[in-house]
Design an enzyme around this catalytic site. Sequence first.
Site, PDB file in Angstrom:
ATOM      1  N   LYS A  43      35.737  37.205  48.836  1.00 52.09           N
ATOM      2  CA  LYS A  43      37.081  37.707  49.092  1.00 52.09           C
ATOM      3  C   LYS A  43      37.394  37.840  50.581  1.00 52.09           C
ATOM      4  O   LYS A  43      38.542  37.668  51.007  1.00 52.09           O
ATOM      5  CB  LYS A  43      37.273  39.051  48.387  1.00 52.09           C
ATOM      6  CG  LYS A  43      37.417  38.935  46.873  1.00 52.09           C
ATOM      7  CD  LYS A  43      37.659  40.280  46.240  1.00 52.09           C
ATOM      8  CE  LYS A  43      38.057  40.151  44.776  1.00 52.09           C
ATOM      9  NZ  LYS A  43      37.079  39.453  43.969  1.00 52.09           N
ATOM     10  N   GLU A  50      40.670  47.301  52.203  1.00 50.83           N
ATOM     11  CA  GLU A  50      42.042  46.822  52.281  1.00 50.83           C
ATOM     12  C   GLU A  50      43.017  47.960  52.027  1.00 50.83           C
ATOM     13  O   GLU A  50      42.661  48.959  51.387  1.00 50.83           O
ATOM     14  CB  GLU A  50      42.302  45.729  51.219  1.00 50.83           C
ATOM     15  CG  GLU A  50      42.211  44.328  51.732  1.00 50.83           C
ATOM     16  CD  GLU A  50      42.611  43.306  50.668  1.00 50.83           C
ATOM     17  OE1 GLU A  50      42.554  42.119  50.996  1.00 50.83           O
ATOM     18  OE2 GLU A  50      42.953  43.684  49.534  1.00 50.83           O
ATOM     19  N   ARG A  61      39.800  28.266  38.598  1.00 55.01           N
ATOM     20  CA  ARG A  61      39.542  27.907  37.196  1.00 55.01           C
ATOM     21  C   ARG A  61      40.831  28.050  36.416  1.00 55.01           C
ATOM     22  O   ARG A  61      41.862  28.444  36.959  1.00 55.01           O
ATOM     23  CB  ARG A  61      38.487  28.843  36.611  1.00 55.01           C
ATOM     24  CG  ARG A  61      38.855  30.319  36.810  1.00 55.01           C
ATOM     25  CD  ARG A  61      37.951  31.255  36.073  1.00 55.01           C
ATOM     26  NE  ARG A  61      38.112  32.636  36.479  1.00 55.01           N
ATOM     27  CZ  ARG A  61      39.080  33.447  36.099  1.00 55.01           C
ATOM     28  NH1 ARG A  61      40.048  32.993  35.291  1.00 55.01           N
ATOM     29  NH2 ARG A  61      39.138  34.694  36.500  1.00 55.01           N
TER      30      ARG A  61
END
Length: 442
Positions: A116, A200, A293
């Site tokens: 990430k 974050e 995906r």
Amino acid sequence: MIESLLVANRGEIARRIIRTANRLGIRTIAVYSEADADLPFVREADEAVAIGPANPAQSYRNADAIMAAAKSTGARAIHPGYGFLSENADFARTVEANGLVWVGPGAEAISAMGDKINARNLMAAAGVPVAPGSPDPAETADAALGAAATIGFPVMVKAAAGGGGMGMSVATDEAELRKEFEKVRAFAERMFGDGSVLIERYFPRVRHVEVQILGLADGRVVALSERECSVQRRNQKLVEEAPSPAVSPELRERLLAAAVKAGEAVGYRNAGTVECLFDPATGDFFFLEMNTRLQVEHPITELIHGIDLVEQQLRIASGLEPTLQEGQKGHAIELRINAEDPKRFLPGPGKVATWVEPAGEGVRVDSGYAEGTTVTPFYDSLMAKLIVFGADRDDALAKARGAVAGFQIAGPKNNLPFFAELLENQEFLSGDYDTGIVARMR
């Protein structure tokens, strides 16, 4: 077109992939664990191979067993579905190194988006909006506190290698951040083998909106449309709809342009999803992650665009042009039918004594189970996806209410009562809801 396909997954997504492959005349091979021997996807494939015990590490995550099954059956391609090995770059490399076609993005894109922090930095460099956060992993609680001091509380503490809503926690002050940092780091090391932690900005009232992209065989990246995914429990989705009731035409244009930039930044091929947080108060959106995906919620995009995304995946993997239609119409909603308590959402596996699926115009059920089968505790609790399509949102909501009332399941616990409640909830019906809606209902 690919001539034979091994589906390296189970349940409803294996069954759904097999259905499209069979329609296209592709020979299908299922792999299954001992616990899944009686499930519908096993008998619906042209061939099925047992690959190990119920434990996923010994079956669906066992790359050696899956490759042995591919070789013994003469499979020419492997579709990983979602979960398990679908975002495992090493497995993608192994498939291609053995001369087989990997129905998914390249290993480099999977690796780039799997972390990430790396993904966040790549997106920022590509001009995709990202939330305020740490550009590097927080190695210690003190480093996490330093990042939070710059970002401002509350903050989200996230496992950099996590996914599916796992490895995420919120801290509202320094003491809570110290506690949550250690908890998330330990969880990440145990679950993902990587204790890296990202700090974050946390947005208390935010919507979760994502964009379906396709990286085409000729190198172009196209963005289809957005999906609203804000009905969640424990950061995991329960309901999705398309289009989002919160997205204006101007915002949609910005979202789709950012999603194309994201795909182009990593040379993306095949189907993927760019997930974003949207702040309705400011109109700003921020990159959250890219899922490399097919998503669980892909059917709602299929319905509003009139396409089959698995077919597009197979065409792209075969080096063929996709068959896409211009524009979108109508409204689609997906409800995830899980084997879980509808109040606390705790798993409730068991043998299926009754299974009667609803039917009718605009009603679709992608299921992994049937009467007489057993939902075991070894895998995700998802039993089926109930998808409805209507001329507009009100029409889709009406069809959803009827379909929920007509879906009969006995044996395992199920969350149909929750959906019946949600579909009468005024906040949800208004379309003006956020990721806190389930908590407010409880």
